[in-house]
Design a protein around this motif. Structure first.
Motif, PDB file in Angstrom:
ATOM      1  N   LEU A 191      35.978  39.078  39.067  1.00 13.18           N
ATOM      2  CA  LEU A 191      37.128  39.975  39.093  1.00 13.18           C
ATOM      3  C   LEU A 191      38.430  39.204  38.847  1.00 13.18           C
ATOM      4  CD1 LEU A 191      37.546  43.008  39.513  1.00 13.18           C
ATOM      5  CD2 LEU A 191      37.962  42.538  41.906  1.00 13.18           C
ATOM      6  N   LEU A 192      38.574  38.053  39.495  1.00 15.11           N
ATOM      7  CA  LEU A 192      39.776  37.246  39.297  1.00 15.11           C
ATOM      8  C   LEU A 192      39.868  36.713  37.867  1.00 15.11           C
ATOM      9  CD1 LEU A 192      39.905  35.285  42.677  1.00 15.11           C
ATOM     10  CD2 LEU A 192      41.391  37.178  41.933  1.00 15.11           C
ATOM     11  N   ARG A 193      38.716  36.360  37.296  1.00 12.55           N
ATOM     12  CA  ARG A 193      38.687  35.893  35.903  1.00 12.55           C
ATOM     13  C   ARG A 193      39.117  37.024  34.967  1.00 12.55           C
ATOM     14  NH1 ARG A 193      34.769  32.705  36.438  1.00 12.55           N
ATOM     15  NH2 ARG A 193      33.148  34.281  36.552  1.00 12.55           N
ATOM     16  N   SER A 194      38.652  38.218  35.250  1.00 11.80           N
ATOM     17  CA  SER A 194      39.022  39.382  34.450  1.00 11.80           C
ATOM     18  C   SER A 194      40.527  39.646  34.535  1.00 11.80           C
ATOM     19  CB  SER A 194      38.244  40.604  34.922  1.00 11.80           C
ATOM     20  OG  SER A 194      38.692  41.764  34.281  1.00 11.80           O
ATOM     21  N   GLY A 217      43.915  39.296  31.698  1.00 14.32           N
ATOM     22  CA  GLY A 217      44.739  40.464  31.398  1.00 14.32           C
ATOM     23  C   GLY A 217      44.117  41.792  31.784  1.00 14.32           C
ATOM     24  N   GLY A 218      42.950  41.755  32.407  1.00 15.34           N
ATOM     25  CA  GLY A 218      42.296  42.996  32.803  1.00 15.34           C
ATOM     26  C   GLY A 218      42.888  43.571  34.079  1.00 15.34           C
ATOM     27  N   HIS A 219      42.566  44.815  34.322  1.00 16.32           N
ATOM     28  CA  HIS A 219      43.026  45.503  35.532  1.00 16.32           C
ATOM     29  C   HIS A 219      41.808  46.145  36.191  1.00 16.32           C
ATOM     30  CE1 HIS A 219      47.195  44.975  34.357  1.00 16.32           C
ATOM     31  NE2 HIS A 219      46.844  45.340  33.140  1.00 16.32           N
ATOM     32  N   PRO A 220      41.417  45.668  37.367  1.00 15.34           N
ATOM     33  CA  PRO A 220      40.237  46.244  38.025  1.00 15.34           C
ATOM     34  C   PRO A 220      40.480  47.717  38.376  1.00 15.34           C
ATOM     35  CG  PRO A 220      41.371  44.711  39.487  1.00 15.34           C
ATOM     36  CD  PRO A 220      42.051  44.645  38.165  1.00 15.34           C
ATOM     37  N   ASP A 221      39.463  48.522  38.152  1.00 18.07           N
ATOM     38  CA  ASP A 221      39.600  49.920  38.516  1.00 18.07           C
ATOM     39  C   ASP A 221      39.156  50.121  39.966  1.00 18.07           C
ATOM     40  OD1 ASP A 221      36.792  50.064  38.561  1.00 18.07           O
ATOM     41  OD2 ASP A 221      36.661  50.892  36.544  1.00 18.07           O
ATOM     42  N   ALA A 222      39.269  51.339  40.434  1.00 17.98           N
ATOM     43  CA  ALA A 222      38.962  51.640  41.839  1.00 17.98           C
ATOM     44  C   ALA A 222      37.521  51.298  42.186  1.00 17.98           C
ATOM     45  CB  ALA A 222      39.253  53.104  42.137  1.00 17.98           C
ATOM     46  N   SER A 223      36.599  51.534  41.281  1.00 22.14           N
ATOM     47  CA  SER A 223      35.187  51.259  41.588  1.00 22.14           C
ATOM     48  C   SER A 223      34.941  49.758  41.730  1.00 22.14           C
ATOM     49  CB  SER A 223      34.267  51.853  40.520  1.00 22.14           C
ATOM     50  OG  SER A 223      34.429  51.194  39.283  1.00 22.14           O
ATOM     51  N   ARG A 234      37.183  47.494  42.731  1.00 19.06           N
ATOM     52  CA  ARG A 234      37.780  47.081  44.006  1.00 19.06           C
ATOM     53  C   ARG A 234      36.911  47.528  45.171  1.00 19.06           C
ATOM     54  NH1 ARG A 234      42.366  48.886  41.198  1.00 19.06           N
ATOM     55  NH2 ARG A 234      42.428  50.794  42.426  1.00 19.06           N
ATOM     56  N   ARG A 235      36.345  48.725  45.075  1.00 20.71           N
ATOM     57  CA  ARG A 235      35.471  49.243  46.129  1.00 20.71           C
ATOM     58  C   ARG A 235      34.200  48.394  46.236  1.00 20.71           C
ATOM     59  NH1 ARG A 235      35.978  54.134  44.905  1.00 20.71           N
ATOM     60  NH2 ARG A 235      34.370  54.199  43.306  1.00 20.71           N
ATOM     61  N   GLU A 236      33.624  48.021  45.104  1.00 19.53           N
ATOM     62  CA  GLU A 236      32.427  47.177  45.119  1.00 19.53           C
ATOM     63  C   GLU A 236      32.714  45.827  45.763  1.00 19.53           C
ATOM     64  OE1 GLU A 236      30.849  46.882  41.165  1.00 19.53           O
ATOM     65  OE2 GLU A 236      30.406  49.030  41.063  1.00 19.53           O
ATOM     66  N   LEU A 237      33.881  45.258  45.480  1.00 17.84           N
ATOM     67  CA  LEU A 237      34.248  43.978  46.091  1.00 17.84           C
ATOM     68  C   LEU A 237      34.423  44.148  47.597  1.00 17.84           C
ATOM     69  CD1 LEU A 237      34.887  40.991  45.593  1.00 17.84           C
ATOM     70  CD2 LEU A 237      37.300  41.654  45.377  1.00 17.84           C
TER      71      LEU A 237
END
Length: 90
Positions: free
Chosen positions: A50-53, A57-63, A65-68
């Motif tokens: 997730l941090l690499r993404s 330049g990526g933006h984690p979506d709600a799913s 963040r929830r999985e993490l």
């Protein structure tokens, strides 16, 4: 990241590593510790991805963040369970 949970996994790893290496059958403490270590590895890998993404330049979506959060919760609960199981085994 809860330092207690990560520290508990590390402490348990050092405290049972030597006896576990010589015991052929797997005790409940060994099993609980293995589960906690796997949950810790899974959480760390998911967080790193997730941090690499995000760094790319990526933006984690709600799913994501929830999985993490779920992985972190599992890591914490398995570390606590291992702590209880291994404390009762000694």
């Amino acid at each position: 990241m809860r330092p207690f949970a990560a520290g508990a996994v590390a402490l348990l790893a050092f405290s049972v590593a030597a006896p576990a290496a010589h015991a052929a059958p797997r005790t409940s403490c060994d099993a609980a510790l293995a589960t906690a270590q796997k949950a810790d590895r899974d959480y760390n890998a998911m967080k790193a991805d997730l941090l690499r993404s995000i760094a790319d330049g990526g933006h984690p979506d709600a799913s994501q963040r929830r999985e993490l959060q779920q992985a972190e919760s599992l890591r914490n609960s398995t570390a606590t369970e291992a702590e209880h199981v291994c404390a009762g085994a000694s």
